[in-house]
Design a protein around this motif. Structure first.
Motif, short mmCIF file in Angstrom:
data_model
loop_
_atom_site.label_atom_id
_atom_site.label_comp_id
_atom_site.label_asym_id
_atom_site.label_seq_id
_atom_site.Cartn_x
_atom_site.Cartn_y
_atom_site.Cartn_z
N ALA A 67 0.84 -1.20 0.00
CA ALA A 67 0.00 0.00 0.00
C ALA A 67 0.87 1.25 0.00
CB ALA A 67 -0.92 -0.01 1.21
N MET A 99 2.26 1.71 -3.39
CA MET A 99 1.23 2.28 -4.29
C MET A 99 1.22 3.80 -4.20
SD MET A 99 -2.13 -0.10 -3.91
CE MET A 99 -3.21 0.90 -4.91
N GLN A 155 2.03 4.34 -8.03
CA GLN A 155 1.04 5.25 -8.62
C GLN A 155 1.71 6.52 -9.14
OE1 GLN A 155 -1.96 5.43 -9.69
NE2 GLN A 155 -2.15 7.65 -9.89
N ASP A 212 -0.66 -2.33 -10.65
CA ASP A 212 -1.66 -3.39 -10.50
C ASP A 212 -1.16 -4.48 -9.58
OD1 ASP A 212 -3.40 -2.07 -12.10
OD2 ASP A 212 -2.96 -3.21 -13.92
N TYR A 268 -1.25 -3.27 -6.11
CA TYR A 268 -2.64 -3.21 -5.67
C TYR A 268 -3.15 -4.59 -5.30
CZ TYR A 268 -7.72 -2.99 -6.08
OH TYR A 268 -9.05 -3.12 -5.84
N LEU A 321 -8.59 0.80 -0.60
CA LEU A 321 -7.77 0.58 -1.79
C LEU A 321 -8.65 0.32 -3.01
CD1 LEU A 321 -4.88 -1.58 -0.34
CD2 LEU A 321 -4.79 0.79 -1.09
N GLU A 322 -9.72 -0.43 -2.77
CA GLU A 322 -10.67 -0.72 -3.85
C GLU A 322 -11.26 0.59 -4.38
OE1 GLU A 322 -12.00 -3.14 -5.56
OE2 GLU A 322 -13.80 -2.10 -6.25
N HIS A 334 -8.66 2.47 -6.28
CA HIS A 334 -8.44 1.86 -7.59
C HIS A 334 -9.61 2.12 -8.53
CE1 HIS A 334 -8.25 -1.42 -10.57
NE2 HIS A 334 -6.97 -1.11 -10.54
N ALA A 367 -6.24 6.14 -0.77
CA ALA A 367 -5.10 5.26 -0.52
C ALA A 367 -4.21 5.80 0.58
CB ALA A 367 -4.30 5.06 -1.79
#
Lengths: 430, 316
Positions: A45, A48, A53, A178, A181, A246-247, A250, A393
């Motif tokens: 995380a 990310m 990201q 991805d 994630y 996180l979902e 995303h 996030a």
């Protein structure tokens, strides 16, 4: 089961000791697994938010800067001496941004990665492209049609080689995001399973002790059970909230942002085609075909009355997008027909009028103005989606790290509880 | 309109004066027989145009009706008030847009204006429309343009679809090479070299013929792309229309025309087959343009620097 345990351990103290070992191992395993699984997710995380990201967005930004540089260079070329300084500045800013982000990407990806390969390819080509654009300008300033040929050649390098390489960089970075994630949002089932197993064993042990000793409560084991139960609740609640965050990041941030980035690029490529059609001054009709291709991808198929149907990427970008982004996208969709109409008008007029309609330096009723307004809305939508990603996030990794540490502490407490609880019973046999 | 009327009268008067010359001369001007005499007088630096085959290039002009302003097509243009001409904007010194002035300039542009003056009495009553090389014939046939004045070679294939005026320029294919390259003949300039030509051009067909011994042939969309590739060191020699070859040399002082002119051809103004009245008027303008020194002045202004001070090799 009792029989077997008795056979295995013989005397009562031995049995108690065995039970103590099993319980201690179970709670410590639960603690260790939770700490390990959760910190893996916390790290993912964290990556990310801090690495993958940003790198993925940087890659998209590299792509956009390069495409924008090409569009702007063609606009400036068309206006030649009349080009406002802002246009030149925009072109230079695009190249600077691309170079800066490429350097950053090179520093943050390891040398063997696929991304590094595309970064190197782009680093090699960027100065060549800039050189071609300058040749175009120098020749054009002397009044030579050769300048136009250079501009088209530069654009061909950009559209045919550099942008495809940048696209591969975007894909490589997206794959990495991805991956992070899917690691970060994976529910830690094993840790949870061991937590429930430890809890079950503790309860079972207390039931046995109750039957044998007629003491209702064993404070040590009770404390251990409470610690494990707390750990299990924290684990499920904490990871569930992290997974949901996180979902959200995303599906409402990163995913729509990718579609939106695609829309921005298609808008830029439509604009480049429109400019190059004029740069070629009627020497080629391939740019008209490019306009058809990219504008159709962006806004949907052209209907017989000149309008657009099926939406295209512009409509797809609104799917799952946050409200602010959707509003901006609706604005963009409303702006496209003006652009399309002006483009058609330019196609039907002679060169001087077409030039005025497409890039007219002072006009507001130009394709340039329509494109800029549309691009601005798309930029707004991108900022909104990026904000959703960051908001959702952000802090997930901190929560997970706290959970990992907390679960470890709770497991140690539980192990201590087991030692105290069973130690009391053992003492009775001395 | 008064101005226009007076021009009409001038045209009519001229039409009478040159009527005899027309009947006999137009045919002569159209054939290649007039050319051989000039070869001897051409200076060494200027490209030499060998005599064309008397048949097969389809540049001969069938005598049209005598020029008048009363024809159907001419009346249509006069009612519209502007002559729509299909041109190129990328052929340096022929038809190109000067980035400084924003205006179209060149030999073809001046010729177009001379025609507008004859038809409408005002060289300014003209609308230039850019047409791509592959779209030239389509633009004429569907009436998007009245005329195409765009370094267009007269040939049999095209004559099936459109009509041509009398020739107004003699051209062919020439090689463009770096100044240092050895290219006394086209064959020498191409032997072992990386050659370049525009797609769907006579040059492409020529380069694909065996015997030149090129090490590679690059085909690009526009002949000017060959000059970009040559400057970037990606090709060694370009084969293109001699008119455009000269335009390339004019844009880059480090290249020159090499070898001899191969595949001689003539350039004409393209128009619709049924517009015979317009064809007659255009042919009349071409005769006047030669006679009153307009052609020579335009040659001196646009082409002499790159194609040689003597225009003799290029006279139609």
């Amino acid at each position: 089961m009792q029989q077997r345990l008795r056979q295995l351990t013989g005397t009562a103290p031995a049995r108690l000791r065995a039970a103590g070992v099993v319980l201690t191992v179970l709670v410590l395993l639960f603690g260790a697994l939770t700490a390990w699984q959760v910190s893996t997710r916390a790290q993912a995380a964290d990556r990310m938010v801090t690495t993958s990201q940003p790198l993925s967005q940087d890659a998209a930004e590299i792509y956009r800067s390069l495409a924008d540089a090409d569009t702007t260079a063609a606009s400036a070329f068309l206006l030649a001496g009349d080009a406002p300084p802002a246009l030149r500045e925009r072109y230079e800013r695009d190249l600077a941004t691309a170079a800066e982000l490429l350097a950053r990407a090179a520093a943050r990806t390891d040398a063997s990665s696929e991304a590094q390969r595309w970064v190197a390819a782009l680093n090699r080509q960027l100065p060549q492209y800039a050189g071609l654009v300058e040749s175009a300008r120098a020749n054009d300033r002397q009044g030579l049609p050769l300048g136009g040929a250079y501009q088209r050649y530069a654009s061909k390098q950009m559209q045919g080689t550099m942008l495809p390489d940048a696209q591969k960089l975007v894909e490589a970075e997206n794959r990495r995001l991805d991956q992070d994630y899917s690691v970060a949002a994976d529910f830690p089932w094993t840790a949870l399973g061991f937590g429930l197993l430890a809890l079950g064993a503790l309860v079972w042990c207390q039931v046995l002790l109750l039957r044998r000793t007629n003491r209702v409560f064993n404070p040590g084991l009770l404390a251990a059970s409470a610690a494990v139960l707390a750990g299990v609740f924290w684990l499920s609640g904490g990871t569930l909230s992290a997974v949901l965050d996180l979902e959200d990041a995303h599906s409402h941030g990163a995913a729509p942002l990718r579609v939106l980035n695609k829309a921005r690029i298609e808008a830029l490529q439509s604009r480049t085609a429109e400019n190059l059609d004029l740069v070629s001054r009627g020497g080629s009709d391939s740019y008209d075909k490019d306009w058809q291709k990219y504008s159709t991808a962006l806004a949907g198929d052209q209907s017989s009355d000149g309008g657009r149907v099926n939406g295209g990427t512009l409509a797809a970008a609104g799917w799952n997008a946050p409200k602010d982004a959707q509003a901006a996208l609706e604005q963009a969709a409303k702006l496209f027909p003006a652009w399309s109409t002006r483009h058609r008008k330019a196609e039907e007029s002679d060169y001087t009028a077409a030039l005025q309609t497409v890039v007219g330096p002072n006009g507001t009723e130009t394709s340039e103005a329509a494109f800029n307004a549309l691009d601005e809305q798309l930029g707004k939508a991108a900022a909104a989606e990026l904000a959703v990603f960051e908001r959702s996030a952000h802090g997930v990794d901190g929560g997970l790290t706290g959970l990992a540490v907390g679960a470890g502490v709770l497991a140690l407490l539980a192990a201590a509880g087991v030692a105290v609880g069973l130690g009391r019973r053992l003492a009775e046999y001395r | 309109m008064v101005k226009g009327e007076s021009t009409v009268r001038t045209v009519r008067t001229r039409a009478l004066v040159v009527a005899a010359a027309l009947a006999a001369g137009l045919v002569g001007a159209g054939t290649s027989h007039g050319v051989p005499g000039v070869v001897a007088t051409a200076p060494a630096a200027a490209p030499q145009v060998p005599a064309a085959e008397p048949t097969g290039d389809c540049s001969e002009q069938t005598p049209a009706a005598s020029p008048s302003l009363n024809g159907r097509k001419v009346q249509e243009i006069r009612a519209r008030g502007t002559l729509v001409v299909g041109v190129d904007q990328n052929s340096y010194n022929w038809g190109f847009r000067n980035p400084q002035s924003g205006q179209l300039e060149g030999f073809d542009i001046e010729l177009s204006r001379a025609i507008a003056k004859a038809v409408l009495g005002d060289p300014g009553k003209i609308t230039f429309r850019t047409v791509t090389t592959p779209k030239r014939i389509e633009a004429i046939r569907n009436g998007t343009v009245d005329l195409v004045v765009r370094t267009m070679t007269i040939n049999c294939e095209r004559r099936k679809d459109i009509a041509f005026s009398a020739p107004y320029f003699s051209s062919g294919q020439r090689l463009v090479v770096p100044k240092s390259a050895k290219a006394a003949t086209a064959a020498e300039g191409l032997q072992g070299k990386r050659a370049c030509a525009a797609q769907q051009s006579s040059s492409e067909t020529e380069l694909k013929k065996p015997g030149y011994g090129t090490s590679s042939v690059t085909i690009v969309e526009n002949q000017l792309d060959c000059l970009v590739l040559m400057q970037l060191g990606k090709v060694d020699a370009t084969l293109t229309d001699s008119t455009l070859a000269a335009a390339q040399a004019a844009q880059d002082p480090t290249v020159r025309l090499g070898g001899e002119t191969i595949i001689p051809a003539k350039m004409g103004i393209g128009l619709k087959q049924e517009d015979t009245d317009l064809a007659a008027l255009v042919n009349q303008v071409l005769l006047d343009y030669r006679a009153n020194g307009g052609w020579q002045a335009a040659y001196d202004r646009w082409l002499a620097a790159s194609m040689g001070t003597s225009s003799a090799p290029y006279l139609p």
